[in-house]
Structures are given as C-alpha cells and as structure tokens.
Design an enzyme around this catalytic site. Structure first.
Site, PDB file in Angstrom:
ATOM      1  CD  GLN A 198      -3.555  -4.023   6.826  1.00 13.49           C
ATOM      2  OE1 GLN A 198      -3.719  -2.987   6.194  1.00 13.49           O
ATOM      3  NE2 GLN A 198      -3.862  -5.203   6.340  1.00 13.49           N
ATOM      4  CG  ASP A 239     -10.097   0.269   5.258  1.00 11.95           C
ATOM      5  OD1 ASP A 239      -9.808  -0.256   4.169  1.00 11.95           O
ATOM      6  OD2 ASP A 239      -9.333   0.274   6.241  1.00 11.95           O
ATOM      7  CE  LYS A 270      -3.897  -2.315   2.290  1.00 11.49           C
ATOM      8  NZ  LYS A 270      -4.595  -2.634   3.540  1.00 11.49           N
TER       9      LYS A 270
HETATM   10  N1  GUN Z   1      -6.841  -6.284   6.377  1.00 15.13           N
HETATM   11  C1  GUN Z   1      -7.129  -7.040   5.287  1.00 15.13           C
HETATM   12  N2  GUN Z   1      -7.821  -6.316   4.371  1.00 15.13           N
HETATM   13  C2  GUN Z   1      -7.970  -5.071   4.901  1.00 15.13           C
HETATM   14  C3  GUN Z   1      -8.589  -3.874   4.426  1.00 15.13           C
HETATM   15  O1  GUN Z   1      -9.170  -3.809   3.331  1.00 15.13           O
HETATM   16  N3  GUN Z   1      -8.521  -2.809   5.280  1.00 15.13           N
HETATM   17  C4  GUN Z   1      -7.904  -2.871   6.491  1.00 15.13           C
HETATM   18  N4  GUN Z   1      -7.899  -1.767   7.243  1.00 15.13           N
HETATM   19  N5  GUN Z   1      -7.328  -3.961   6.954  1.00 15.13           N
HETATM   20  C5  GUN Z   1      -7.350  -5.052   6.153  1.00 15.13           C
END
Ligand code: GUN
Length: 311
Positions: free
Chosen positions: A98, A124, A54
């Site tokens: 995360q 998100d 990311k």
């Molecule tokens: N962990 C796995 N996928 C995601 C996501 O799309 N967002 C977040 N914040 N954590 C994750």
C-alpha cells in the site's frame, strides 16, 4: 439538465458477482483460493480505510487475503523482507504494497519496493516490466484504478475511440497508466499537469475528462465542455467547514454527513460540474469500488497464470 451519475458501487458489485464462479472454479482446480498478500506500513488513516475495504471485499469474493502490518518505524529492509516472503509464498498469487510508504523511508522507497515484487504477482501493475508491457499494449496486470475507469466507461457504453480524452495528473499510479489505457482504446489523449498552460482551456476540449490530482473540488464547470464525461479519481478528506458550507446547502445529505462526522471525502471535481457534464462519477461511490473490483480481478488473473505455468 443534471449529468447522468455513473454508479461505481453498482458496477463494482456486478463485476464482483461475475468473478465469483471463476474464483470458485479456480479454488476447485487448485485446491486453494486465489491469494492476495497486502503489506501496510504505518497507520495512515486513508490507507487503513483502503486496505480494510480491500481485505473485506476479497473475503466476500471467496479470495484469500492476508495483511502484513509493519510499524511506521520500519526500515526499508523490513519492507523488502515482507515482500520477499510473499514472493516465495505458494498460496499468494498477488502482492500489493500500500502506498504511500512512510516518508522516513526516503523518496526512492516506493520504486525500490515495487522493483522487488515478483513480476507475475504484481497485482498493481507498477513493476517496470508490467509498465513496459502496458506501454506496448501487451497483455499484463494493469493498474487497478485506471482499469476500473475503462471498465466503467465500457459498461455505460461511453465511446472512447476517436474521442479526445484529457487526463489531469501524471502519477505512476493513475495518470500515466490511465492515459495509456485510453490510448489503447483509440482515444486522442492529452496529459495535463502542474505546468500545463491554461489548464481550463485544454480540459474544455475533452470529451472524456479524468481528474486525478488529489485537490478537492479543483475542477470547476469552467474546465468542462457541455455534455462531456467527467471521471473523478480524487479522494480528499476535508474538514474545512467554510468550504463544505459553500458546496452543500443546509439540510442536504452531504451537509448532514459532514455535521455527523466533522469531515467529508471530496473528489477533485466541483459538484457544480453536474450542471455542465453529460455524465460524471460521484465521490464516494464512483471510481473507488471499481478499483477494488479490478484488484480482485487482477488477483484471479495472476492466480490463473501461475497455475497454468505449473501445468
Ligand atoms: N494507494 C492508493 N491507491 C493505491 C493503489 O492502487 N495501489 C497501491 N499499492 N497503493 C495505493
């Protein structure tokens, strides 16, 4: 005949290239790039990998991306403080905490932390306000992985309206928002889960089957209507030599990768599904790159909204 492979890497790259001029225009207007703040608590290897991609992709697309690292021993108050700092920051338009958080923080920690994120920075789309907006079909920041799946279906011109979509998995991160986005595109949607009776039979009704359960190679050809589109959201790291040997012949690309690394990332969908499905996503290189592209797009959207709210 083998299924058409839906190339998430190529589509993700195309989206990121399309975003670039809009990112540059924002940066020129605002005097700063759109900013993403990521909070990573602990050192779960999967999360480390996701967060690394990311950060790298954000930088490549001209965004600012900053990582706040917290130790696995962090208390909930420490995570709250990290979120509060990003909420108050002028240069961060988007916040991502995360998942998963360390289990020691308690079963309710994820929800408490999401509730703390400023609604307009919730990249998100997990905050209850943004989930409510999604339910009602109002414009909102929507969860990145399901948004990426819709984008992939659109770009491959796979129709959703009137089709039967079956989503396996009812998580807040993927299953529920996925079902809602498909519903908003006029699909007839069924959500399946661990208590669903005769899961293969329900899945065989699907024109579009989305697997998001995190159980490697669980979805076999018995789940798939011939010609269906199968979207694999699962990513599980597997080091079971016997399983890998049963899936990939000696000398194949994936078997060689296993021999080299001692483990492979597998999706929820069995490779033999390629002989039944009309189209499917590979793992890796399917949904994953789309998730990142949508994260960058949501960051830009959040930044543009914040800038507009000031003018
Ligand atoms: N962990 C796995 N996928 C995601 C996501 O799309 N967002 C977040 N914040 N954590 C994750």
């Amino acid at each position: 005949m083998g299924a058409r492979m839906l190339d998430g890497t190529a589509v993700g790259l195309a989206i990121r290239n399309e975003l670039r001029p809009a990112v540059d225009a924002f940066t020129a207007r605002a005097g700063r790039p759109p900013g993403l703040g990521i909070v990573l608590t602990g050192s779960d290897p999967g999360s480390e990998l996701y967060v690394g991609s990311k950060l790298k992709s954000a930088a490549q697309s001209g965004l600012r991306a900053d990582l706040t690292r917290l130790p696995a021993t962090a208390r909930l108050a420490d995570v709250f403080a990290a979120v509060d700092a990003l909420n108050a920051s002028d240069v961060h338009d988007a916040i991502l905490v995360q998942s998963p958080l360390p289990a020691a923080l308690g079963g309710d920690a994820e929800r408490q932390v999401v509730d703390r994120i400023a609604v307009d920075k919730d990249v998100d789309g997990f905050h209850p306000m943004n989930v409510g907006r999604l339910v009602q079909g109002r414009p909102t920041l929507a969860a990145c992985t399901p948004s990426g799946v819709i984008e992939l279906l659109d770009r491959y011109q796979i129709p959703m309206a009137g089709r039967h979509a079956v989503v396996i998995g009812r998580s807040d991160i993927v299953g529920k928002p996925m079902a809602l986005l498909l519903l908003h595109r006029h699909a007839t949607v069924t959500i399946c889960h661990s208590r669903t009776v005769d899961l293969p039979a329900v899945c065989r009704q699907a024109d579009i089957l989305v697997a998001a359960i995190g159980r490697p190679v669980f979805v076999t050809p018995a789940f798939v209507k011939p010609g269906a589109t199968v979207i694999d959201v699962g990513t599980s790291k597997v080091d079971d030599r016997e399983l890998i040997a049963s899936l990939f012949p000696v000398g194949s690309k994936r078997r060689l990768a296993f021999e080299k690394h001692g483990a492979l990332t597998l999706g929820d969908v069995h490779p033999a599904v390629a002989e039944v499905a009309g189209a499917m996503t590979p793992v890796p290189g399917g949904v994953g790159p789309l998730t990142i592209a949508m994260l960058l797009r949501n960051t830009l959207t959040a930044a543009e909204h914040r800038l507009a709210a000031r003018c």
